[in-house]
Design an enzyme around this catalytic site. Structure first.
Site, short mmCIF file in Angstrom:
data_model
loop_
_atom_site.label_atom_id
_atom_site.label_comp_id
_atom_site.label_asym_id
_atom_site.label_seq_id
_atom_site.Cartn_x
_atom_site.Cartn_y
_atom_site.Cartn_z
CG HIS A 129 -0.21 22.54 26.63
ND1 HIS A 129 0.76 23.07 25.81
CD2 HIS A 129 -0.40 23.44 27.62
CE1 HIS A 129 1.16 24.24 26.29
NE2 HIS A 129 0.46 24.49 27.38
NE ARG A 158 -16.73 -6.44 51.69
CZ ARG A 158 -15.86 -6.39 52.69
NH1 ARG A 158 -16.19 -5.85 53.82
NH2 ARG A 158 -14.65 -6.89 52.55
CE LYS A 214 -18.06 2.87 50.20
NZ LYS A 214 -17.94 4.17 49.53
CD GLU A 270 -16.22 6.11 41.43
OE1 GLU A 270 -15.54 5.39 42.16
OE2 GLU A 270 -16.78 7.15 41.85
CD1 TRP A 300 -16.11 -7.20 42.40
CD2 TRP A 300 -13.89 -7.44 42.32
NE1 TRP A 300 -15.61 -6.21 41.61
CE2 TRP A 300 -14.25 -6.32 41.54
CE3 TRP A 300 -12.54 -7.78 42.41
CZ2 TRP A 300 -13.32 -5.54 40.87
CZ3 TRP A 300 -11.61 -7.01 41.74
CH2 TRP A 300 -12.01 -5.89 40.98
CE LYS A 352 -17.71 9.57 43.29
NZ LYS A 352 -16.51 9.69 44.03
CG ASN A 367 -13.26 -12.10 51.63
OD1 ASN A 367 -13.95 -12.78 50.88
ND2 ASN A 367 -13.75 -11.18 52.43
N GLY A 368 -9.35 -12.62 49.46
CA GLY A 368 -7.91 -12.40 49.30
C GLY A 368 -7.37 -13.11 48.07
CB CYS A 375 -14.57 -11.44 48.33
SG CYS A 375 -13.88 -11.74 46.73
CD GLU A 378 -14.17 12.41 44.09
OE1 GLU A 378 -13.16 11.79 43.73
OE2 GLU A 378 -15.16 11.85 44.59
C1 G6P Z 1 -12.70 1.91 45.56
C2 G6P Z 1 -13.99 2.67 45.79
C3 G6P Z 1 -13.72 4.16 45.77
C4 G6P Z 1 -12.65 4.51 46.80
C5 G6P Z 1 -11.38 3.68 46.61
C6 G6P Z 1 -10.43 3.85 47.78
O1 G6P Z 1 -12.23 2.15 44.28
O2 G6P Z 1 -14.94 2.34 44.80
O3 G6P Z 1 -14.91 4.86 46.07
O4 G6P Z 1 -12.35 5.86 46.70
O5 G6P Z 1 -11.71 2.30 46.53
O6 G6P Z 1 -11.04 3.32 48.92
P1 G6P Z 1 -10.70 3.75 50.40
O7 G6P Z 1 -11.65 2.92 51.23
O8 G6P Z 1 -9.27 3.39 50.63
O9 G6P Z 1 -10.94 5.21 50.52
#
Ligand code: G6P
Length: 614
Positions: A510, A27, A609, A494, A76, A491, A101-102, A2, A487
């Site tokens: 396994h 975000r 984000k 995502e 959000w 990616k 927000n929150g 948000c 990672e």
């Molecule tokens: C969200 C984002 C990710 C990020 C994660 C942790 O899931 O989409 O890209 O890695 O938060 O965020 P931070 O700001 O704590 O690295």
């Protein structure tokens, strides 16, 4: 997640609010809204839409929205579906309107209490209780909006960044911060602003006041007053600049693509001032850091998402370079565990944004156990974030603003700093100065190596076409490359929505081998290290079962493509840099696969984000 924007001025602020929301789109959100007061006595006009901010802009244009005072929000969804009604702002009795927000944890009992008092709820949100509580306080005789917000927030449990307006006091906005970040923008000549992120206000000011925990503030067009614990407090004004250019995509198609290609410079900036030609400059950690490092016997890393993967890589470096035990935990798990803290533990929180709710909560939880922690260190990309402000000391990644939801340059710069941390701790644990010199020389060569690796872009784009009809994939790596494989898988899922799983290659037998067939691409990272022969056997296991391999390999190992195996050669590099270098082609692969799948790369569905709620 948000986002909040508010403005009070002697001109129409609706375009400022909408531009602010656009700047917060990165975000992640699912609906948006805005409330304006035009002339005193005329009431509050509210516009809300589901979907992109562009829909709100269209609706606002149709309605010719205008007002000298307004609040706006991107939502959000957490409580209640994604609907127009549930989008913010939320109001009470046509008098109060607010954005939030929150999460309000005690919203259920408050809802019951307010319903019994005659309030009718128009939404399923937790936020609506706040509007009614403020309205109730005003009607019960709280003279000012500030007092009413203060009385109402005293009843709340949970986290909030709030921005409130009152039809009967149309010359002010009241804001409150508890667990969510809020900044006030100090405008020039009769206007002031508020937002959840200074980025939202880059077009109107570069002067910001960062509110602290428990702050309440009242903004008029001419004044900003901040209160905490019932007393007026003074908060410094910080000047930020250079943000605007980072908001432009330039020649790139997406922010994610731009950020992938910015990595050589981001790493250069992150190294700058932290290392000389052959030494880590320990002073870069701050004046008292040296004394703290002297006491460290082990490291506890906590993070979420991509930042967690950076922590997993760092564990290998801390063991091999610093010869120190290291534990890495997902923040949402750590914060609820009955943790055992060994004396001499350095707590390290890794976060791009510094606002991730679970990482912040884990830091606070660790601080509550701080008798044994030597100190808390934040590795973060945002100097003004809550995480940085609440940690004992910090080391900032110099990645610049990262806008693409899928983190790229933040990850490789986090790794850069974590490697520096391993060297600094290693010094105290037997790392010889010639070994440090070699490692630092290697690091200084990293930006150019990343640059070279980025030249694989065309080849990877071509290869990504083979993913157009794929729904599942497997990523394999051994040792320190396992987190890199994780990672890479993150990616891909995502942004392309292709299901991707990562496994340590040694675990293939396994379980995951059962999944391998011609429809399951298997992506492997194969650096030139001691585990190479073992990895070769894993590749044979996949080919023997008809699996199609895509191997990112160090050019030095001489692996060649054949019918079941496509090899993409990376420039040879010092072993210690492998995790950083091998991450880059995986970022490019997911980017191009997502292009082919036609997804919204910078705003993938359901993701945010900055995950500022639990
Ligand atoms: C969200 C984002 C990710 C990020 C994660 C942790 O899931 O989409 O890209 O890695 O938060 O965020 P931070 O700001 O704590 O690295």
């Amino acid at each position: 997640m948000c986002g909040i924007v508010g403005a009070i001025a002697q001109r129409n602020v609706s375009d400022i609010l909408l531009e602010g929301l656009k700047r917060l789109e990165y975000r992640g959100y699912d609906s948006a809204g805005m409330a304006l007061i035009d002339e005193p006595g005329k009431g509050i006009s509210t516009i809300k839409t589901v979907g992109k901010v562009a829909n709100l802009v269209e609706a606002a244009n149709k309605k010719r929205a205008s007002g000298n005072l307004g609040i706006a929000h991107t939502r959000w969804a957490t409580h209640g579906k994604i609907t127009r009604a549930n989008a913010h702002p939320h109001g009470s009795s046509g008098r109060v309107s607010l954005v939030h927000n929150g999460i309000i944890e005690n919203h259920e009992p408050l809802r019951q209490e307010l319903t019994a008092a005659g309030y009718r709820f128009a939404t399923q949100t937790d936020t609506e209780v706040i509007a009614h509580l403020i309205h109730q306080a005003l009607e019960n005789g709280e003279a000012s909006l500030l007092q009413a917000v203060s009385a109402a927030t005293a009843r709340l449990q949970g986290a909030y960044g709030l921005c409130v307006i009152d039809r009967q006091q149309p010359d002010r906005i009241v804001v409150a911060r508890c667990g969510m970040s809020l900044v006030i923008g100090d405008g020039i000549g009769g206007e002031n602003f508020v937002a959840s992120d200074p980025l939202a206000l880059g077009q109107v000011t570069d002067r910001f006041i960062y509110l602290e925990e428990g702050d309440l503030a009242e903004l008029t067009s001419e004044s900003i007053e901040v209160w905490n614990g019932g007393r007026r407090v003074k908060r410094e004004i910080a000047t930020l600049s250079g943000k605007a250019a980072e908001m432009e995509k330039g020649a790139y198609q997406h922010f994610m693509q731009k950020e992938i290609f910015e990595q050589p410079q981001a790493i250069r900036d992150t190294l700058s001032g932290r290392v000389s030609e052959e030494k880590v400059l320990e002073e870069a950690f701050g004046v008292s850091a040296g004394k703290i490092f002297d006491k460290v016997k082990q490291v506890q890393i906590v993070a979420c998402g991509t930042s967690f993967h950076a922590g997993l890589v760092a564990k290998y470096w801390l063991e091999s370079i610093a010869r120190m035990p290291c534990q890495v935990d997902i923040a949402s798990d750590y914060r609820y565990r009955d943790i055992i803290v060994q004396s001499g533990t350095l707590f390290v929180a890794v976060s791009q944004s510094g606002e991730t709710a679970d990482t912040l909560a884990a830091l606070r939880y660790a601080s509550a156990h701080n008798r044994k922690h030597v100190a808390t260190l934040a590795i973060c990309n945002v100097a003004t974030s809550s995480l940085v402000r609440e940690s004992d000391f910090c080391l900032l990644t110099m990645a610049g603003q990262e806008i693409g939801v899928a983190s790229t340059k933040a990850f490789t710069t986090q790794l850069t700093l974590l490697l520096i941390l391993a060297i600094v701790l290693g010094r105290r644990n037997g790392l010889a100065s010639e070994d440090e010199a070699r490692l630092v020389r290697d690091m200084n060569g990293l930006p150019d190596l990343v640059d070279k690796t980025l030249q694989l872009d065309k080849e990877i784009r071509k290869l990504s076409k083979q993913f157009s009809d794929k729904h599942h994939s497997l990523f394999l790596g051994r040792g320190i490359q396992y987190p890199v494989a994780k990672e890479g898988a993150l990616k891909l899922k995502e942004i392309s929505y292709i299901h991707a799983e990562a496994y340590p290659a040694g675990e293939l037998k396994h379980g995951p081998l059962a999944l391998v067939d011609s429809d399951m691409p298997v992506i492997v990272v194969a650096p030139n290290n001691d585990l190479l022969d073992k990895l070769r056997s894993n590749l044979s296991e996949v080919s023997a079962r008809g699996g199609k391999l895509y191997v990112f390999a160090d050019e030095g190992i001489g692996l060649e493509s054949d019918r079941s195996c496509k090899v993409i050669n990376l420039p040879g590099c010092p072993e210690v840099l492998d995790p950083i270098l091998f991450t880059v082609p995986l970022q490019l692969l997911s980017y191009h696969a997502a292009i082919i799948k036609g997804t919204d790369i910078d705003h993938p569905r359901n993701l945010a984000k900055s995950v500022t709620v639990e």
